[in-house]
Design an enzyme around this catalytic site. Structure first.
Site, PDB file in Angstrom:
ATOM      1  N   TYR A  94     -16.513  17.688 -13.745  1.00  0.00           N
ATOM      2  CA  TYR A  94     -16.891  16.275 -13.689  1.00  0.00           C
ATOM      3  C   TYR A  94     -17.931  16.055 -12.595  1.00  0.00           C
ATOM      4  O   TYR A  94     -17.739  16.479 -11.461  1.00  0.00           O
ATOM      5  CB  TYR A  94     -15.646  15.427 -13.426  1.00  0.00           C
ATOM      6  CG  TYR A  94     -15.833  13.954 -13.685  1.00  0.00           C
ATOM      7  CD1 TYR A  94     -15.987  13.468 -14.982  1.00  0.00           C
ATOM      8  CD2 TYR A  94     -15.868  13.058 -12.632  1.00  0.00           C
ATOM      9  CE1 TYR A  94     -16.175  12.123 -15.212  1.00  0.00           C
ATOM     10  CE2 TYR A  94     -16.046  11.708 -12.853  1.00  0.00           C
ATOM     11  CZ  TYR A  94     -16.199  11.236 -14.151  1.00  0.00           C
ATOM     12  OH  TYR A  94     -16.390   9.904 -14.368  1.00  0.00           O
ATOM     13  N   ASP A 129      -7.255  19.801 -13.177  1.00  0.00           N
ATOM     14  CA  ASP A 129      -7.516  18.457 -13.695  1.00  0.00           C
ATOM     15  C   ASP A 129      -7.233  18.531 -15.196  1.00  0.00           C
ATOM     16  O   ASP A 129      -8.008  19.091 -15.966  1.00  0.00           O
ATOM     17  CB  ASP A 129      -8.964  18.071 -13.415  1.00  0.00           C
ATOM     18  CG  ASP A 129      -9.311  16.673 -13.937  1.00  0.00           C
ATOM     19  OD1 ASP A 129      -8.621  16.200 -14.863  1.00  0.00           O
ATOM     20  OD2 ASP A 129     -10.275  16.072 -13.433  1.00  0.00           O
ATOM     21  N   LYS A 159      -8.030   7.872 -19.149  1.00  0.00           N
ATOM     22  CA  LYS A 159      -8.338   8.493 -20.429  1.00  0.00           C
ATOM     23  C   LYS A 159      -7.089   8.515 -21.326  1.00  0.00           C
ATOM     24  O   LYS A 159      -6.627   7.473 -21.708  1.00  0.00           O
ATOM     25  CB  LYS A 159      -8.927   9.881 -20.186  1.00  0.00           C
ATOM     26  CG  LYS A 159      -9.988   9.926 -19.047  1.00  0.00           C
ATOM     27  CD  LYS A 159     -11.268   9.182 -19.371  1.00  0.00           C
ATOM     28  CE  LYS A 159     -12.208   9.001 -18.176  1.00  0.00           C
ATOM     29  NZ  LYS A 159     -12.543  10.197 -17.420  1.00  0.00           N
ATOM     30  N   ARG A 180       0.827  -1.208   0.000  1.00  0.00           N
ATOM     31  CA  ARG A 180       0.000   0.000   0.000  1.00  0.00           C
ATOM     32  C   ARG A 180       0.863   1.260   0.000  1.00  0.00           C
ATOM     33  O   ARG A 180       0.396   2.344  -0.310  1.00  0.00           O
ATOM     34  CB  ARG A 180      -0.978  -0.019   1.191  1.00  0.00           C
ATOM     35  CG  ARG A 180      -2.023   1.056   1.126  1.00  0.00           C
ATOM     36  CD  ARG A 180      -3.288   0.820   1.974  1.00  0.00           C
ATOM     37  NE  ARG A 180      -3.181  -0.188   2.994  1.00  0.00           N
ATOM     38  CZ  ARG A 180      -2.620  -0.031   4.196  1.00  0.00           C
ATOM     39  NH1 ARG A 180      -2.112   1.135   4.524  1.00  0.00           N
ATOM     40  NH2 ARG A 180      -2.570  -1.031   5.058  1.00  0.00           N
TER      41      ARG A 180
HETATM   42  C1  LIG Z   1     -13.092  10.432 -16.135  1.00  0.00           C
HETATM   43  C2  LIG Z   1     -12.770  11.677 -15.427  1.00  0.00           C
HETATM   44  C3  LIG Z   1     -12.582  11.693 -14.044  1.00  0.00           C
HETATM   45  C4  LIG Z   1     -12.758  10.460 -13.204  1.00  0.00           C
HETATM   46  O1  LIG Z   1     -11.761   9.529 -13.497  1.00  0.00           O
HETATM   47  P1  LIG Z   1     -11.918   7.942 -13.262  1.00  0.00           P
HETATM   48  O2  LIG Z   1     -10.612   7.402 -13.706  1.00  0.00           O
HETATM   49  O3  LIG Z   1     -13.084   7.507 -14.106  1.00  0.00           O
HETATM   50  O4  LIG Z   1     -12.197   7.758 -11.806  1.00  0.00           O
HETATM   51  C5  LIG Z   1     -12.222  12.899 -13.452  1.00  0.00           C
HETATM   52  N1  LIG Z   1     -12.071  14.032 -14.169  1.00  0.00           N
HETATM   53  C6  LIG Z   1     -12.257  14.046 -15.495  1.00  0.00           C
HETATM   54  C7  LIG Z   1     -12.072  15.309 -16.247  1.00  0.00           C
HETATM   55  C8  LIG Z   1     -12.615  12.875 -16.182  1.00  0.00           C
HETATM   56  O5  LIG Z   1     -12.790  12.893 -17.498  1.00  0.00           O
END
Ligand SMILES: *Cc1c(COP(=O)(O)O)cnc(C)c1O
Length: 407
Positions: A126, A198, A223, A73
């Site tokens: 998001y 982000d 992504k 962890r």
């Molecule tokens: C998909 C996404 C998230 C969440 O990410 P996960 O890997 O699905 O938990 C957060 N911010 C943005 C901009 C996203 O596209």
């Protein structure tokens, strides 16, 4: 638990050497220095714990004299290769991985927001992140002010004496609003507020927010970074003290990435530079084509002069990505028929992978809202979000053409 992490941090980055190109960093970053058994690739360290030779070695570790791992962890050598690669790509001191993008956001908020403090977030954000703020951060007495994206005047007005963080996506979802990160950073830093970006929709290839003054960058590595629609992961990149605190927090909260997923992420990231070139090209081409199509009412894509943030995006981004949001001259049913008619993009949530994906926000992330609530957020019945993959642009355009003909 120990904060010590073997061979993490700036030593691998070689700050004295000139910055390498994105593709060189994507292929070699974080890996070249640590080949095991002369293997070109980093192995999957599929282990939950690490053995000590004897009690002396335990003490050496606890006293910080020996760089090694203790328990799964707190650290894993496969993660660390990914973290070093991402730190190099984003131009940060260090990075830390999480089990998902949501876990990166929630762990970061828990670690960085004191009880009873205040944060500023943008409206086009998001949905689960907003839900986390509303449902869970309020339990810590944290208050949030929501502002329109890309409005630094509103940002300055929203900052209070107890404000600790400004959090925004850049570009945002689904309207791909682009923030002037350098200007927002000046506003935040003048008032002692930290700014978290982000950068999921940009990827480090299209925008490096740390270089523009952001204090921390987070990613849904699910992504573009992973890029193959085959894993979930999250990451944060930034200065060593913040990353150290986040590493400590994830060790307590426990949202760590599985070693196998870390290895898939490492493999996926090697082609990030190449993939982004194609995503950017497909995005621009399809956005222009859609904008000229009589059955399309409006297109949101930061590479188009019609986008409200085109000037900022053109100045700060190296490419505009593969996500195009548009509204059809159609009602709900006709928009469903359009989605059902496309043959290359799969109907599904997510973005940033090699396979193109298409969705109607009204039936996907905003399904639980009433029509009025959706419309108040600008999520209309005929709104479509298309994440272009790395297929051939000609084929994508031909496919959209035949699907639009059926609308
Ligand atoms: C998909 C996404 C998230 C969440 O990410 P996960 O890997 O699905 O938990 C957060 N911010 C943005 C901009 C996203 O596209």
């Amino acid at each position: 638990m120990s904060e010590r992490r073997p061979d993490s941090g700036p030593d691998e980055g070689d700050a004295s050497s000139p910055r390498r190109g994105n593709s060189t960093s994507a292929v070699h970053g974080g890996e070249r220095e640590s080949r095991e058994c002369n293997s070109i690739t980093v192995p999957i360290h599929q282990t939950s714990t690490y053995a000590f030779r004897d009690s002396d070695e335990v003490r050496a570790y606890q006293e910080g004299r020996s760089a090694r791992d203790e328990y799964g962890r707190y650290g894993n050598p496969t993660w660390r290769a990914v973290e070093r690669k991402l730190a190099e790509l984003e131009g940060g001191d260090d990075a830390v991985l999480f089990a998902s993008g949501m876990c990166a956001a929630t762990t970061t908020f828990f670690a960085m927001l004191p009880q009873g403090s205040h944060m500023v977030v943008t409206s086009d954000c998001y949905r689960r992140t907003r839900q986390f703020i509303r449902q869970y951060l309020t339990k810590l007495g944290v208050e949030a002010t929501v502002i329109e994206p890309a409005d630094t005047q509103k940002l300055a007005e929203a900052i209070r004496p107890d404000t600790k963080l400004f959090f925004t996506e850049c570009p945002t979802n689904p309207y791909l609003r682009v923030i002037d990160v350098a200007e927002a950073a000046r506003v935040c830093h003048a008032r002692g507020v930290k700014m978290i970006i982000d950068s999921t929709f940009a990827s480090p290839v299209n925008h490096r927010a740390l270089g523009d003054g952001a204090d921390l960058v987070i990613h849904s590595a699910t992504k573009y970074l992973g890029g193959h629609n085959d894993l979930l992961a999250g990451a944060a990149v930034g200065p060593a003290p913040i990353i150290g605190a986040l590493r400590e927090a994830v060790g307590v909260l426990g949202g760590v990435l599985d070693a196998h997923a870390a290895w898939l992420l490492l493999r996926g990231m090697k082609t990030l530079g190449l993939r982004m070139e194609r995503h950017n090209a497909n995005g621009l081409r399809v956005a222009k084509w859609l904008e000229a199509h009589p059955k399309v009412r409006r297109v949101w894509f930061p590479g188009l002069a019609s986008h409200p943030d085109h000037a900022v995006a053109a100045r700060t981004m190296r490419g505009f990505g593969g996500v195009v949001t548009f509204e059809l001259e159609a009602d709900f049913d006709a928009t469903c028929r359009f989605l059902d008619g496309v043959r290359i993009p799969y109907i599904g949530p997510s973005l940033g992978g090699v396979e193109s994906l298409i969705e109607m926000p009204a039936t996907m992330s905003y399904w639980d809202l009433s029509r009025d609530e959706r419309y108040a957020l600008g999520i209309t019945d005929s709104l479509v979000r298309l994440s272009l993959g790395v297929e051939d642009g000609d084929d994508l355009v031909a496919d959209l053409e035949q699907a639009l003909a059926a609308v």
